[in-house]
Design a protein around this motif. Structure first.
Motif, short mmCIF file in Angstrom:
data_model
loop_
_atom_site.label_atom_id
_atom_site.label_comp_id
_atom_site.label_asym_id
_atom_site.label_seq_id
_atom_site.Cartn_x
_atom_site.Cartn_y
_atom_site.Cartn_z
N TRP A 181 0.81 -1.21 0.00
CA TRP A 181 0.00 0.00 0.00
C TRP A 181 0.86 1.27 0.00
O TRP A 181 0.33 2.37 -0.08
CB TRP A 181 -0.95 0.02 1.18
CG TRP A 181 -0.27 -0.15 2.51
CD1 TRP A 181 0.18 0.83 3.34
CD2 TRP A 181 0.04 -1.39 3.17
NE1 TRP A 181 0.76 0.29 4.46
CE2 TRP A 181 0.67 -1.08 4.39
CE3 TRP A 181 -0.17 -2.75 2.85
CZ2 TRP A 181 1.12 -2.05 5.28
CZ3 TRP A 181 0.27 -3.71 3.74
CH2 TRP A 181 0.90 -3.36 4.94
N SER A 182 2.18 1.11 0.08
CA SER A 182 3.05 2.29 0.05
C SER A 182 4.46 1.88 -0.35
O SER A 182 5.00 0.90 0.18
CB SER A 182 3.07 2.97 1.42
OG SER A 182 3.85 4.15 1.39
N VAL A 183 5.05 2.65 -1.26
CA VAL A 183 6.45 2.47 -1.65
C VAL A 183 7.26 3.58 -0.99
O VAL A 183 6.99 4.77 -1.18
CB VAL A 183 6.62 2.54 -3.18
CG1 VAL A 183 8.09 2.40 -3.57
CG2 VAL A 183 5.78 1.47 -3.86
N ARG A 184 8.26 3.18 -0.21
CA ARG A 184 9.14 4.14 0.46
C ARG A 184 10.34 4.37 -0.44
O ARG A 184 11.21 3.52 -0.57
CB ARG A 184 9.57 3.60 1.83
CG ARG A 184 8.45 3.02 2.65
CD ARG A 184 7.47 4.05 3.10
NE ARG A 184 8.07 5.01 4.03
CZ ARG A 184 7.37 5.91 4.71
NH1 ARG A 184 6.05 5.99 4.57
NH2 ARG A 184 7.98 6.74 5.54
N TRP A 240 14.11 8.93 -1.92
CA TRP A 240 14.23 10.36 -1.70
C TRP A 240 14.18 10.75 -0.23
O TRP A 240 14.51 11.88 0.13
CB TRP A 240 13.17 11.11 -2.50
CG TRP A 240 13.36 10.93 -3.96
CD1 TRP A 240 12.55 10.26 -4.82
CD2 TRP A 240 14.45 11.42 -4.75
NE1 TRP A 240 13.05 10.28 -6.09
CE2 TRP A 240 14.22 10.99 -6.09
CE3 TRP A 240 15.59 12.17 -4.47
CZ2 TRP A 240 15.10 11.29 -7.12
CZ3 TRP A 240 16.46 12.48 -5.51
CH2 TRP A 240 16.21 12.04 -6.81
N GLY A 241 13.72 9.88 0.64
CA GLY A 241 13.80 10.16 2.07
C GLY A 241 12.75 11.13 2.57
O GLY A 241 11.84 11.56 1.85
N ARG A 242 12.90 11.53 3.82
CA ARG A 242 11.84 12.25 4.53
C ARG A 242 11.61 13.67 4.03
O ARG A 242 10.55 14.26 4.27
CB ARG A 242 12.15 12.30 6.02
CG ARG A 242 13.38 13.10 6.40
CD ARG A 242 13.60 13.08 7.89
NE ARG A 242 14.72 13.94 8.28
CZ ARG A 242 15.10 14.12 9.54
NH1 ARG A 242 14.47 13.47 10.51
NH2 ARG A 242 16.11 14.92 9.82
N ASP A 243 12.57 14.27 3.32
CA ASP A 243 12.39 15.62 2.79
C ASP A 243 11.81 15.61 1.38
O ASP A 243 11.66 16.68 0.77
CB ASP A 243 13.73 16.37 2.77
CG ASP A 243 14.25 16.64 4.18
OD1 ASP A 243 13.41 16.77 5.10
OD2 ASP A 243 15.49 16.70 4.36
N ARG A 245 9.27 13.59 -6.24
CA ARG A 245 10.37 12.96 -5.51
C ARG A 245 10.00 12.83 -4.03
O ARG A 245 10.76 13.18 -3.15
CB ARG A 245 11.64 13.79 -5.64
CG ARG A 245 12.20 13.87 -7.05
CD ARG A 245 13.38 14.84 -7.10
NE ARG A 245 13.98 14.90 -8.43
CZ ARG A 245 14.91 15.78 -8.78
NH1 ARG A 245 15.32 16.69 -7.90
NH2 ARG A 245 15.42 15.77 -10.00
N GLN A 246 8.83 12.32 -3.76
CA GLN A 246 8.37 12.27 -2.39
C GLN A 246 8.86 11.02 -1.67
O GLN A 246 9.27 10.04 -2.29
CB GLN A 246 6.85 12.36 -2.33
CG GLN A 246 6.12 11.28 -3.07
CD GLN A 246 4.77 11.77 -3.56
OE1 GLN A 246 4.68 12.54 -4.50
NE2 GLN A 246 3.72 11.32 -2.89
N GLN A 247 8.77 11.09 -0.34
CA GLN A 247 9.29 10.00 0.49
C GLN A 247 8.52 8.72 0.28
O GLN A 247 9.10 7.63 0.22
CB GLN A 247 9.22 10.39 1.97
CG GLN A 247 9.71 9.29 2.91
CD GLN A 247 9.56 9.66 4.36
OE1 GLN A 247 8.68 10.43 4.73
NE2 GLN A 247 10.43 9.13 5.21
N ALA A 248 7.20 8.80 0.19
CA ALA A 248 6.36 7.62 0.05
C ALA A 248 5.33 7.85 -1.04
O ALA A 248 4.78 8.96 -1.16
CB ALA A 248 5.67 7.28 1.37
#
Length: 399
Positions: A161-164, A167-170, A175-178
Motif C-alpha cells: 500500500w506504500s512504496v518508500r 528520496w527520504g523524509r524531505d 520525488r516524495q518520500q512515500a
C-alpha cells in the motif's frame, strides 16, 4: 519462595535458548563524481550511510527493526532538495528514517508470511527491487506470502500500500518520500529442462496527487526463462529470455500498450564470464509516456550506470550490450577481486534514433566484512541527453 525461585531460574535458560537476537549493522561511505554537459560545476558528493537494527527470532516468529541514516559530508552536489541546482544531480539526500520494521511467520508448511515495512527483491529486480546502489534504499509497506515446495515450485504474492522511495523524509512532489497506492506483485516459477520458467504480474495503481505519478500506473504481465547448460567440463552457457506486455491501469491518463523483450546469453569458463544481451523497452504510438516503464525496479542495475534511462524515453529504448568479467580468489591479500567492463549501444524503439553509447567499468575487492569498490560510467550522447562521466569510490563494512 525457594521453589518459585528455582522454577524461575530453570525457566530462564530455556527461554534464552528459544529466543535469538541478531544485530544488523552496515556502514558505507562513498564519493561520487559527476561531470555533465550543461552544468558549470562538477558534482563531488561524499556521503555516509549507516544502518542499524536487530532481528529477534523465537520459534516460527521473527521480528526485524532497522533504522537508516544518510549524512552528506560535503555539499558540492544537487541532492534534489538542497538548493544546489548548479551542480549535477546525485540522488543521495540527507535522511533519517525507519528503513524496515517487519514481522515474519515461518510456521506454515513451506510458506513464509512477512508483514510490515520490508525489502522486496523479485528475480533479477527488473520490475521490483530495492535500488540498493543508492544510499537510501527503496522499501515497501506490504504483506508478502512466499511458498516453495521440494520439487522446485515457487509462488510469491505481495500486496503493498506504500512504496518508500530513495528520496527520504524531505521528498516532495514527484520525488516524495512515500508513494501510496495499491500494488500487487505475483510470481510463479518452476524448474524445467530448459531452465527456470516463471510467469509474473506487476500491477501499479498510484493514488498520489501528482500527474507524473499517475502516469506510472500500469499493468504488466510477462514470462521469464533463465538457465545454464554445460559446454564442457570447464565451461557453461548461461541464458535468459523475458517477454512482457504493459498497458495503462487505473488512474493513468494515457491509453497505451507496449512490450518488453530481453534476450541474453553468456559463457562462463573458470574465472572468465562473457555476456551479450539485448533489452527492448518498447513504445506505443502515443506521443509521451507511452513507452514501457519499470518505476519500481532497481533501475541503476540496468541500461548503464550513467542513469540516463531511469525513465524510458517516449520513443522507447533498445539497449545492445556486451560485458566481460574476471574473478580472482585469494589474491593480493583479498578474499576476492572482481573487475568487469560493459559496453552499451542505445537506440530508440521507433523513429530510428541513435541515443548514444556508454562504457561501464568496475572493480570490487572483498576482505572479511569489508568491500572496496571503484566504478566508472561514461555516456557519449548522440540524439538523447548530454555527455556525462561518473566515477565512484566506495568502502563498505557489514556485520
Amino acid at each position: 519462595m525457594i521453589a518459585a525461585a528455582a522454577t524461575s531460574a530453570m525457566a530462564t535458560p530455556a527461554f534464552a535458548e528459544a529466543t535469538a537476537v541478531t544485530p544488523l549493522l552496515d556502514l558505507r561511505v562513498r564519493h561520487e563524481f559527476v561531470d555533465q554537459d550543461g552544468f558549470a560545476d562538477e558534482a563531488n558528493a561524499t556521503t555516509l550511510r549507516a544502518r542499524g537494527g536487530a532481528e529477534a527470532s523465537m520459534g516460527a516468529w521473527r521480528l526485524l527493526g532497522e533504522a537508516e541514516a544518510t549524512v552528506p559530508l560535503n555539499h558540492d552536489y544537487d541532492s534534489g532538495f538542497n538548493g544546489k541546482a548548479g551542480y549535477p544531480l546525485v540522488s543521495d539526500p540527507k535522511n533519517l528514517e525507519l528503513n524496515r520494521l517487519q514481522l515474519q511467520y515461518r510456521g506454515l508448511a513451506r510458506t513464509v508470511v512477512t508483514g510490515g515495512r520490508q525489502r522486496i527483491l523479485i528475480e533479477d529486480q527488473r520490475f521490483v527491487g530495492n535500488s540498493g546502489w543508492r544510499q537510501n534504499e527503496q522499501t515497501f509497506d506490504a504483506v508478502r506470502l512466499e511458498y516453495a515446495d521440494p520439487k522446485g515450485l515457487k509462488a510469491d504474492l505481495t500486496y503493498s500500500w506504500s512504496v518508500r522511495t530513495i528520496w527520504g523524509r524531505d521528498g516532495v512532489g514527484g520525488r516524495q518520500q512515500a508513494v501510496d497506492g495499491n500494488y500487487l506483485f505475483a510470481n510463479l516459477g518452476h524448474p524445467t529442462p530448459i531452465g527456470n520458467v516463471s510467469a509474473f504480474a506487476v500491477l501499479i495503481d498510484q493514488n498520489e496527487q501528482v500527474v507524473s505519478l499517475y502516469r506510472q500506473s500500469s499493468k504488466t504481465l510477462g514470462i521469464r526463462v533463465a538457465g545454464a547448460k554445460p559446454l564442457s567440463k570447464a565451461a557453461k552457457l548461461t541464458y535468459a529470455f523475458s517477454f512482457a506486455s504493459q498497458a495503462d491501469y487505473q488512474r493513468n491518463p494515457n491509453d497505451y500498450v507496449s512490450n518488453y523483450l530481453l534476450t541474453e546469453a553468456g559463457v562462463e569458463s573458470g574465472p572468465w564470464k562473457l555476456v551479450l544481451g539485448r533489452e527492448v523497452l518498447g513504445a506505443d504510438k502515443g506521443v509521451a509516456f507511452t513507452s514501457f516503464q519499470t518505476p519500481l525496479a532497481t533501475l541503476h542495475k540496468f541500461n548503464g550506470w550513467a542513469d540516463k534511462f531511469l525513465t524510458a524515453p517516449p520513443n522507447g529504448l533498445r539497449d545492445l550490450y556486451a560485458s566481460v568479467a574476471y574473478g580472482w580468489k585469494k589474491q593480493f591479500g583479498f578474499d576476492s577481486i572482481g573487475p568487469a567492463v560493459t559496453y552499451h549501444r542505445y537506440r530508440s524503439d521507433r523513429l530510428g534514433q541513435h541515443y548514444g553509447n556508454e562504457w561501464n567499468a568496475i572493480i570490487a575487492a572483498k576482505k572479511g566484512r569489508w568491500t572496496v569498490t571503484a566504478k566508472y560510467a561514461g555516456y557519449d550522447a548522440r540524439q538523447f541527453a548530454t555527455d556525462t562521466e561518473k566515477a565512484w569510490l566506495q568502502v563498505e563494512w557489514a556485520y
